[in-house]
Design a protein around this motif. Structure first.
Motif, PDB file in Angstrom:
ATOM      1  N   LYS A 105       0.667  -1.264   0.026  1.00 32.34           N
ATOM      2  CA  LYS A 105      -0.367  -0.056  -0.061  1.00 32.34           C
ATOM      3  C   LYS A 105       0.436   0.975   0.218  1.00 32.34           C
ATOM      4  CE  LYS A 105      -3.597   2.039   2.511  1.00 32.34           C
ATOM      5  NZ  LYS A 105      -4.646   1.822   3.963  1.00 32.34           N
ATOM      6  N   GLY A 106       0.966   1.984  -1.075  1.00 34.78           N
ATOM      7  CA  GLY A 106       1.383   3.191  -1.331  1.00 34.78           C
ATOM      8  C   GLY A 106       2.748   2.980  -2.032  1.00 34.78           C
ATOM      9  N   LEU A 107       3.229   2.577  -1.954  1.00 34.87           N
ATOM     10  CA  LEU A 107       4.715   1.844  -2.225  1.00 34.87           C
ATOM     11  C   LEU A 107       4.794   1.112  -3.635  1.00 34.87           C
ATOM     12  CD1 LEU A 107       7.032   0.742   0.848  1.00 34.87           C
ATOM     13  CD2 LEU A 107       6.200   3.527  -0.678  1.00 34.87           C
ATOM     14  N   GLY A 108       3.120   0.400  -4.038  1.00 31.80           N
ATOM     15  CA  GLY A 108       3.494  -0.617  -5.191  1.00 31.80           C
ATOM     16  C   GLY A 108       4.013  -0.389  -6.744  1.00 31.80           C
ATOM     17  N   LEU A 109       4.035   1.025  -6.469  1.00 27.80           N
ATOM     18  CA  LEU A 109       4.790   1.570  -8.429  1.00 27.80           C
ATOM     19  C   LEU A 109       6.277   0.807  -7.782  1.00 27.80           C
ATOM     20  CD1 LEU A 109       3.082   5.577  -8.274  1.00 27.80           C
ATOM     21  CD2 LEU A 109       2.315   2.748  -9.537  1.00 27.80           C
ATOM     22  N   LEU A 110       6.503   1.547  -6.646  1.00 26.25           N
ATOM     23  CA  LEU A 110       8.190   0.559  -6.444  1.00 26.25           C
ATOM     24  C   LEU A 110       7.968  -0.547  -6.521  1.00 26.25           C
ATOM     25  CD1 LEU A 110       8.843   2.804  -3.377  1.00 26.25           C
ATOM     26  CD2 LEU A 110      10.372   3.561  -5.753  1.00 26.25           C
ATOM     27  N   THR A 111       7.504  -1.273  -5.767  1.00 21.08           N
ATOM     28  CA  THR A 111       7.785  -2.761  -5.808  1.00 21.08           C
ATOM     29  C   THR A 111       6.927  -3.174  -7.489  1.00 21.08           C
ATOM     30  OG1 THR A 111       5.565  -3.151  -5.055  1.00 21.08           O
ATOM     31  CG2 THR A 111       7.258  -3.081  -2.944  1.00 21.08           C
ATOM     32  N   ALA A 112       6.236  -3.092  -8.220  1.00 16.81           N
ATOM     33  CA  ALA A 112       6.291  -3.271  -9.473  1.00 16.81           C
ATOM     34  C   ALA A 112       7.477  -3.385 -10.337  1.00 16.81           C
ATOM     35  CB  ALA A 112       5.387  -2.564  -9.912  1.00 16.81           C
ATOM     36  N   ALA A 113       7.889  -2.161 -10.074  1.00 20.33           N
ATOM     37  CA  ALA A 113       9.376  -2.538 -11.441  1.00 20.33           C
ATOM     38  C   ALA A 113      10.439  -3.681 -10.762  1.00 20.33           C
ATOM     39  CB  ALA A 113      10.032  -0.744 -10.909  1.00 20.33           C
ATOM     40  N   GLY A 114      10.530  -4.257  -9.743  1.00 22.32           N
ATOM     41  CA  GLY A 114      11.004  -5.732  -9.064  1.00 22.32           C
ATOM     42  C   GLY A 114      11.502  -5.679  -7.391  1.00 22.32           C
ATOM     43  N   PRO A 115      12.562  -6.134  -7.386  1.00 24.51           N
ATOM     44  CA  PRO A 115      12.591  -6.629  -5.348  1.00 24.51           C
ATOM     45  C   PRO A 115      12.992  -5.157  -5.180  1.00 24.51           C
ATOM     46  CG  PRO A 115      13.100  -7.916  -6.375  1.00 24.51           C
ATOM     47  CD  PRO A 115      12.784  -7.525  -7.540  1.00 24.51           C
ATOM     48  N   VAL A 116      12.449  -4.986  -4.029  1.00 26.67           N
ATOM     49  CA  VAL A 116      13.406  -2.985  -3.191  1.00 26.67           C
ATOM     50  C   VAL A 116      12.997  -3.880  -1.828  1.00 26.67           C
ATOM     51  CG1 VAL A 116      12.131  -0.628  -2.641  1.00 26.67           C
ATOM     52  CG2 VAL A 116      11.927  -1.655  -4.719  1.00 26.67           C
ATOM     53  N   THR A 117      14.201  -2.981  -1.229  1.00 24.70           N
ATOM     54  CA  THR A 117      14.291  -3.234   0.400  1.00 24.70           C
ATOM     55  C   THR A 117      14.366  -1.860   1.312  1.00 24.70           C
ATOM     56  OG1 THR A 117      16.780  -3.171   0.799  1.00 24.70           O
ATOM     57  CG2 THR A 117      15.931  -5.256  -0.154  1.00 24.70           C
ATOM     58  N   THR A 118      14.154  -1.943   2.243  1.00 27.97           N
ATOM     59  CA  THR A 118      13.930  -0.747   3.363  1.00 27.97           C
ATOM     60  C   THR A 118      15.431  -0.206   2.627  1.00 27.97           C
ATOM     61  OG1 THR A 118      12.553  -1.403   4.956  1.00 27.97           O
ATOM     62  CG2 THR A 118      13.781   0.190   5.436  1.00 27.97           C
ATOM     63  N   ALA A 119      16.582  -0.831   3.500  1.00 28.33           N
ATOM     64  CA  ALA A 119      18.129  -0.137   2.886  1.00 28.33           C
ATOM     65  C   ALA A 119      17.944   0.455   1.796  1.00 28.33           C
ATOM     66  CB  ALA A 119      18.637  -1.678   3.234  1.00 28.33           C
ATOM     67  N   SER A 120      17.729  -0.463   0.579  1.00 27.82           N
ATOM     68  CA  SER A 120      17.605   0.228  -0.592  1.00 27.82           C
ATOM     69  C   SER A 120      16.921   1.250  -0.806  1.00 27.82           C
ATOM     70  CB  SER A 120      17.302  -0.632  -1.935  1.00 27.82           C
ATOM     71  OG  SER A 120      15.636  -1.440  -1.511  1.00 27.82           O
ATOM     72  N   LEU A 121      15.877   1.429  -0.408  1.00 28.94           N
ATOM     73  CA  LEU A 121      14.582   2.850  -0.657  1.00 28.94           C
ATOM     74  C   LEU A 121      15.682   3.657   0.095  1.00 28.94           C
ATOM     75  CD1 LEU A 121      12.401   3.527  -1.745  1.00 28.94           C
ATOM     76  CD2 LEU A 121      10.650   3.281   0.206  1.00 28.94           C
ATOM     77  N   ALA A 122      15.887   3.488   1.179  1.00 31.06           N
ATOM     78  CA  ALA A 122      16.405   4.358   1.939  1.00 31.06           C
ATOM     79  C   ALA A 122      17.432   5.465   1.137  1.00 31.06           C
ATOM     80  CB  ALA A 122      16.622   4.244   3.723  1.00 31.06           C
ATOM     81  N   ALA A 123      18.444   4.507   0.568  1.00 33.52           N
ATOM     82  CA  ALA A 123      19.128   4.896   0.356  1.00 33.52           C
ATOM     83  C   ALA A 123      19.195   5.506  -1.104  1.00 33.52           C
ATOM     84  CB  ALA A 123      20.145   3.713  -0.196  1.00 33.52           C
ATOM     85  N   ARG A 124      18.091   5.427  -2.001  1.00 33.43           N
ATOM     86  CA  ARG A 124      17.736   6.259  -2.588  1.00 33.43           C
ATOM     87  C   ARG A 124      17.196   7.764  -2.374  1.00 33.43           C
ATOM     88  NH1 ARG A 124      14.164   2.843  -6.219  1.00 33.43           N
ATOM     89  NH2 ARG A 124      13.528   4.239  -7.451  1.00 33.43           N
ATOM     90  N   ARG A 125      16.523   7.909  -0.849  1.00 36.49           N
ATOM     91  CA  ARG A 125      16.273   9.356  -0.521  1.00 36.49           C
ATOM     92  C   ARG A 125      15.401   9.731  -1.372  1.00 36.49           C
ATOM     93  NH1 ARG A 125      17.773  11.020   3.676  1.00 36.49           N
ATOM     94  NH2 ARG A 125      18.070  12.962   3.535  1.00 36.49           N
ATOM     95  N   LEU A 126      14.134   9.242  -1.641  1.00 32.78           N
ATOM     96  CA  LEU A 126      13.387   9.851  -2.332  1.00 32.78           C
ATOM     97  C   LEU A 126      12.457  10.586  -2.097  1.00 32.78           C
ATOM     98  CD1 LEU A 126      11.360   6.073  -3.381  1.00 32.78           C
ATOM     99  CD2 LEU A 126      13.334   7.824  -5.385  1.00 32.78           C
ATOM    100  N   SER A 127      11.171  11.678  -2.794  1.00 36.31           N
ATOM    101  CA  SER A 127      10.750  12.793  -2.073  1.00 36.31           C
ATOM    102  C   SER A 127       9.290  12.170  -1.937  1.00 36.31           C
ATOM    103  CB  SER A 127      10.717  13.685  -2.956  1.00 36.31           C
ATOM    104  OG  SER A 127       9.886  14.669  -2.398  1.00 36.31           O
TER     105      SER A 127
END
Length: 435
Positions: free
Chosen positions: A24-46
């Motif tokens: 929920k809320g992150l589906g657009l991210l995970t649709a492109a492939g596996p995402v972890t909390t650590a990798s998402l934090a490193a991207r510092r998305l707005s």
């Protein structure tokens, strides 16, 4: 591995675990492939970039850190222990931070919650509820016997409850190697659980003392069900109840040689100032009990019931100055008639048992921000919020509305994944909940 190291290790592993697909809320991210909390934090998305979908509940990292530190300092200065109620968040990442800040343990409301905290390596759990399932009591007794570094306290408020706990402890097959610590709960007439008189509580305490596989560990109560205001009559009733609980603790049988001091525990998130003042007051001869506060909602505070009634918000009030850490962001879906806009967040996204969400700010589709003065949420459907606009006010489809919430305990259970954001609304972490 020690308990704190095990907890930190488990939380670290959680950061490397792929986030659920279509979360929920992150589906657009995970649709492109596996995402972890650590990798998402490193991207510092707005938060406002195209990768995240609204509605989205977020945690403000500075406010969260402030509240954890403020309550830890308050308890240390008052000479009480803190076992924050884990049911508020059911988020091991947050619980780990509370324990790192000095929390004595964590409170749970069900055996399933105990199992979650046990799985993540929490060393001390206070099950602030009656446990009347012998199989669950047997599991708990076996866990205590298997791990000398693990402690878990349970409640009893009846002779039947004591019998069921004893049956479970014996069925655990531990031969009483580590008796199950039991707190006798005192309640109020018309309230929920708890003995309805001191005499009944003393009888339950005697039964615990005589039961095989059990150990009398102290007394417990909950003052929060007395009221949801700070009117003089309510505060007088809260004070009287705390004094009765403290007096009950003083009448417990003398401690056996070598046993830990009795506990006396209470404290929701509205009246913890009164709880601390009354439970730490002298109440006769004998060793003073260890006072354990169980407040939970302080960790995120809110813009509703706790903002109005927290101790520090009262004239001359004492206690930590807490700040709201949760915001719910939603898109405006429609402006179907003058004075009305519909936002895409509803009962599935926001708590509503202690008041509707509170409009805080507007962010226009072009990125311009403004306040939400005069806006009011008047109703919620499952996925819609009805926004009443002030005279001359306008919202347009695509605009963002930032909402504060009332009562965080019924906000976290609606979100499996909650981004943590910095002051620039860039994602620095993702909290995972286990309800």
């Amino acid at each position: 591995m020690t308990g704190p190291a095990r907890l930190q290790g488990a939380v670290g592993a959680l950061r490397e675990r792929p986030l659920p697909a279509a979360g929920k809320g992150l589906g657009l991210l995970t649709a492109a492939g596996p995402v972890t909390t650590a990798s998402l934090a490193a991207r510092r998305l707005s938060l406002f970039g195209p990768e995240l979908a609204m509605p989205l509940l977020v945690l403000k990292q500075d406010a969260l850190a402030h509240n954890i530190g403020a309550m830890a300092r308050y308890c240390a200065e008052a000479g009480v222990q803190l076992a924050p109620h884990g049911k508020t968040t059911m988020a091991p990442q947050i619980v780990a931070r509370q324990i790192e800040a000095g929390a004595w343990g964590v409170t749970a409301a069900t055996i399933s919650q105990v199992q979650v905290f046990r799985e993540f390596g929490v060393e001390r759990v206070l099950l602030a509820n009656e446990l009347t399932e012998p199989a669950a009591a047997g599991w708990l007794a076996a866990e205590l016997a298997a791990d000398p570094g693990f402690d878990c306290y349970v409640y009893a408020d009846s002779l039947d409850g004591v019998r069921l706990l004893a049956e479970g402890a014996q069925a655990g097959g531990t031969d009483g190697a580590r008796p199950l610590p039991v707190l006798v709960e005192l309640g109020q007439r018309g309230g929920r659980t708890g003995c309805r008189s001191a005499e009944q509580a003393e009888a339950v305490a005697s039964a615990v003392t005589a039961a095989p596989g059990l150990r009398l560990a102290g007394v417990a109560g909950y003052e929060g069900s007395i009221g949801h205001d700070r009117e003089p009559a309510t505060m007088a009733a809260v004070t009287a109840f705390c004094r009765e609980l403290r007096a009950l603790a003083a009448r417990l049988p003398p401690l056996p040689a070598g046993q830990d001091p009795y506990l006396v525990t209470a404290g929701g998130s509205l009246y913890f100032d009164t709880v601390v003042a009354e439970l730490t007051a002298p109440a006769g001869p004998g060793p003073a009990p260890v006072v354990v506060l169980r407040s939970g909602a302080y960790v995120t505070h809110d813009h509703g019931i706790y903002a109005r009634l927290t101790p520090a918000a009262q004239p001359g009030g004492t206690g930590p100055a807490l700040v709201p850490a949760l915001e719910l962001w939603a898109r405006v879906l429609s402006a179907p008639e003058p004075g009305l806009a519909i936002a895409g967040a509803g009962r599935r996204d926001a708590p509503f048992d202690q008041g509707f969400p509170v409009p805080l700010r507007i962010r226009r589709a072009g990125g311009q921000e403004g306040d939400a003065a005069g806006l009011r949420v008047t109703a919620l459907d499952d996925q819609h919020a009805y926004l009443q606009l002030p005279a001359g006010g306008e919202l347009h489809p695509g605009d963002l509305i930032c909402l504060g919430i009332s009562h965080p305990c019924t906000a976290f259970d609606k979100w499996q994944l909650i981004p943590v954001v910095d002051e620039d609304y860039r994602v620095t972490d993702v909290v995972r909940t286990f309800f």
